[in-house]
Design an enzyme around this catalytic site. Structure first.
Site, PDB file in Angstrom:
ATOM      1  N   LYS A  70     -10.430  37.694 -45.464  1.00 25.79           N
ATOM      2  CA  LYS A  70     -11.881  37.804 -45.366  1.00 25.79           C
ATOM      3  C   LYS A  70     -12.483  38.300 -46.683  1.00 25.79           C
ATOM      4  O   LYS A  70     -11.748  38.789 -47.565  1.00 25.79           O
ATOM      5  CB  LYS A  70     -12.223  38.746 -44.203  1.00 25.79           C
ATOM      6  CG  LYS A  70     -11.784  38.214 -42.829  1.00 25.79           C
ATOM      7  CD  LYS A  70     -12.237  39.172 -41.721  1.00 25.79           C
ATOM      8  CE  LYS A  70     -11.825  38.692 -40.347  1.00 25.79           C
ATOM      9  NZ  LYS A  70     -12.361  39.583 -39.277  1.00 25.79           N
ATOM     10  N   TYR A 116     -16.094  30.817 -35.222  1.00 24.58           N
ATOM     11  CA  TYR A 116     -16.303  31.981 -34.357  1.00 24.58           C
ATOM     12  C   TYR A 116     -17.082  31.632 -33.087  1.00 24.58           C
ATOM     13  O   TYR A 116     -17.653  32.519 -32.457  1.00 24.58           O
ATOM     14  CB  TYR A 116     -17.000  33.099 -35.135  1.00 24.58           C
ATOM     15  CG  TYR A 116     -16.064  33.893 -36.030  1.00 24.58           C
ATOM     16  CD1 TYR A 116     -14.912  34.496 -35.513  1.00 24.58           C
ATOM     17  CD2 TYR A 116     -16.331  34.061 -37.388  1.00 24.58           C
ATOM     18  CE1 TYR A 116     -14.050  35.221 -36.323  1.00 24.58           C
ATOM     19  CE2 TYR A 116     -15.471  34.798 -38.200  1.00 24.58           C
ATOM     20  CZ  TYR A 116     -14.337  35.380 -37.659  1.00 24.58           C
ATOM     21  OH  TYR A 116     -13.488  36.114 -38.455  1.00 24.58           O
ATOM     22  N   ARG A 124      -0.116  37.970 -35.737  1.00 19.72           N
ATOM     23  CA  ARG A 124      -1.042  38.905 -35.074  1.00 19.72           C
ATOM     24  C   ARG A 124      -0.464  40.319 -35.106  1.00 19.72           C
ATOM     25  O   ARG A 124      -1.184  41.283 -35.338  1.00 19.72           O
ATOM     26  CB  ARG A 124      -1.291  38.481 -33.620  1.00 19.72           C
ATOM     27  CG  ARG A 124      -2.114  37.228 -33.449  1.00 19.72           C
ATOM     28  CD  ARG A 124      -3.575  37.391 -33.715  1.00 19.72           C
ATOM     29  NE  ARG A 124      -4.255  38.282 -32.800  1.00 19.72           N
ATOM     30  CZ  ARG A 124      -5.574  38.461 -32.775  1.00 19.72           C
ATOM     31  NH1 ARG A 124      -6.356  37.783 -33.622  1.00 19.72           N
ATOM     32  NH2 ARG A 124      -6.129  39.303 -31.954  1.00 19.72           N
ATOM     33  N   ASN A 134     -12.242  44.122 -41.516  1.00 18.30           N
ATOM     34  CA  ASN A 134     -10.842  44.343 -41.136  1.00 18.30           C
ATOM     35  C   ASN A 134      -9.903  43.345 -41.814  1.00 18.30           C
ATOM     36  O   ASN A 134      -8.821  43.055 -41.322  1.00 18.30           O
ATOM     37  CB  ASN A 134     -10.693  44.340 -39.612  1.00 18.30           C
ATOM     38  CG  ASN A 134     -11.117  43.028 -38.985  1.00 18.30           C
ATOM     39  OD1 ASN A 134     -11.504  42.089 -39.685  1.00 18.30           O
ATOM     40  ND2 ASN A 134     -11.024  42.934 -37.667  1.00 18.30           N
ATOM     41  N   HIS A 140      -8.127  37.461 -40.648  1.00 19.42           N
ATOM     42  CA  HIS A 140      -8.189  36.771 -39.360  1.00 19.42           C
ATOM     43  C   HIS A 140      -6.862  36.064 -39.135  1.00 19.42           C
ATOM     44  O   HIS A 140      -6.288  35.519 -40.074  1.00 19.42           O
ATOM     45  CB  HIS A 140      -9.310  35.718 -39.365  1.00 19.42           C
ATOM     46  CG  HIS A 140      -9.202  34.748 -38.225  1.00 19.42           C
ATOM     47  ND1 HIS A 140      -9.708  35.016 -36.975  1.00 19.42           N
ATOM     48  CD2 HIS A 140      -8.579  33.543 -38.128  1.00 19.42           C
ATOM     49  CE1 HIS A 140      -9.422  34.001 -36.162  1.00 19.42           C
ATOM     50  NE2 HIS A 140      -8.739  33.091 -36.835  1.00 19.42           N
ATOM     51  N   GLU A 200      -8.528  25.842 -34.902  1.00 21.88           N
ATOM     52  CA  GLU A 200      -9.037  26.460 -36.129  1.00 21.88           C
ATOM     53  C   GLU A 200      -8.485  25.771 -37.391  1.00 21.88           C
ATOM     54  O   GLU A 200      -9.201  25.634 -38.383  1.00 21.88           O
ATOM     55  CB  GLU A 200      -8.670  27.947 -36.144  1.00 21.88           C
ATOM     56  CG  GLU A 200      -9.384  28.738 -35.049  1.00 21.88           C
ATOM     57  CD  GLU A 200      -8.861  30.171 -34.906  1.00 21.88           C
ATOM     58  OE1 GLU A 200      -7.939  30.567 -35.652  1.00 21.88           O
ATOM     59  OE2 GLU A 200      -9.389  30.885 -34.036  1.00 21.88           O
TER      60      GLU A 200
HETATM   61  P1  IDP Z   1      -9.588  39.499 -33.944  1.00 21.08           P
HETATM   62  O1  IDP Z   1     -10.101  39.238 -35.354  1.00 21.08           O
HETATM   63  O2  IDP Z   1      -8.601  40.630 -33.909  1.00 21.08           O
HETATM   64  O3  IDP Z   1      -9.084  38.256 -33.272  1.00 21.08           O
HETATM   65  P2  IDP Z   1     -11.941  39.219 -32.264  1.00 21.08           P
HETATM   66  O4  IDP Z   1     -12.169  39.958 -30.993  1.00 21.08           O
HETATM   67  O5  IDP Z   1     -11.631  37.781 -32.180  1.00 21.08           O
HETATM   68  O6  IDP Z   1     -10.846  40.020 -33.083  1.00 21.08           O
HETATM   69  O7  IDP Z   1     -13.258  39.421 -33.137  1.00 21.08           O
HETATM   70  C1  IDP Z   1     -13.470  38.653 -34.314  1.00 21.08           C
HETATM   71  C2  IDP Z   1     -13.954  39.573 -35.412  1.00 21.08           C
HETATM   72  O8  IDP Z   1     -15.248  40.078 -35.065  1.00 21.08           O
HETATM   73  C3  IDP Z   1     -13.100  40.825 -35.608  1.00 21.08           C
HETATM   74  O9  IDP Z   1     -12.023  40.611 -36.486  1.00 21.08           O
HETATM   75  C4  IDP Z   1     -14.085  41.819 -36.170  1.00 21.08           C
HETATM   76  O10 IDP Z   1     -14.220  41.661 -37.580  1.00 21.08           O
HETATM   77  C5  IDP Z   1     -15.383  41.415 -35.510  1.00 21.08           C
HETATM   78  N1  IDP Z   1     -15.684  42.239 -34.332  1.00 21.08           N
HETATM   79  C6  IDP Z   1     -15.018  42.254 -33.154  1.00 21.08           C
HETATM   80  N2  IDP Z   1     -15.560  43.116 -32.285  1.00 21.08           N
HETATM   81  C7  IDP Z   1     -16.620  43.664 -32.927  1.00 21.08           C
HETATM   82  C8  IDP Z   1     -17.618  44.640 -32.559  1.00 21.08           C
HETATM   83  O11 IDP Z   1     -17.628  45.185 -31.446  1.00 21.08           O
HETATM   84  N3  IDP Z   1     -18.541  44.952 -33.517  1.00 21.08           N
HETATM   85  C9  IDP Z   1     -18.556  44.380 -34.750  1.00 21.08           C
HETATM   86  N4  IDP Z   1     -17.645  43.452 -35.139  1.00 21.08           N
HETATM   87  C10 IDP Z   1     -16.695  43.099 -34.242  1.00 21.08           C
HETATM   88 MG    MG Z   2     -10.069  36.530 -32.674  1.00 12.09          MG
END
Ligand code: IDP
Ligand code: MG
Length: 149
Positions: A9, A49, A85, A112, A115, A126
């Site tokens: 990212k 997304y 993961r 974070n 992805h 994807e």
């Molecule tokens: P993942 O990246 O671990 O698969 P997902 O639930 O698919 O997590 O969410 C996609 C991305 O959205 C996350 O990596 C994070 O950057 C962001 N995200 C997820 N939940 C939240 C939230 O509650 N607030 C703000 N950003 C979030």
């Molecule tokens: Mg995800």
């Protein structure tokens, strides 16, 4: 043999952590079969997304992922979806275990770093957003006989 999509990212590139993170992916023995440095267009970000389109954080997420260049990586290897993961760690870096990418490098849920596809079905969907078929390479590495059974 599974394939999965990884995105480094914008925060990873801004913080010059691409090399360290790619090193962690490569040293597993998984094979990089595609890689692209790109500024993600808004339409592809929305498509990627799509599952989160009704979440309150969706607009911020799409703004962030399109704000600055990313690196898209396609990886191949046995059980790579689940394994990558677990290498990434939990979504929120404050919950992610030490030794994981998010646990070692991150502190913020939105930034974070990485992805990774969450299932084989997601990976197949994807990968098509980021790579044409002729941009994914099938090739042998002699070292594979020391890594794969
Ligand atoms: P993942 O990246 O671990 O698969 P997902 O639930 O698919 O997590 O969410 C996609 C991305 O959205 C996350 O990596 C994070 O950057 C962001 N995200 C997820 N939940 C939240 C939230 O509650 N607030 C703000 N950003 C979030
Ligand atoms: Mg995800």
């Amino acid at each position: 043999m599974e394939q999965t999509l990884i995105l480094l990212k914008p925060d990873t590139i801004q913080r010059s952590l691409s090399g360290q993170i790619i090193n962690r992916l490569e040293q597993t023995g998984y094979k990089i079969i595609g890689m692209k440095f790109m500024k993600l267009p808004m339409d592809k970000a929305n498509e990627h997304y799509n599952e989160h389109k009704n979440k309150p954080f969706f607009n911020d997420l799409v703004s962030f992922i399109t704000s600055s260049p990313i690196i898209a990586i396609a990886i191949e290897g046995p059980n790579c979806v689940e394994k990558i993961r677990s290498l990434m760690g939990k979504t929120n870096p404050t919950d992610a275990a030490p030794g994981t990418i998010r646990g070692d490098f991150g502190m913020s849920l939105s930034m974070n770093l990485i992805h990774g596809s969450d299932s084989v079905e997601s990976a197949n969907r994807e990968l098509k957003i980021f790579f044409d078929d002729n941009e994914l390479y099938s090739y042998n590495k002699n070292i594979d006989e020391w890594i794969l059974e």
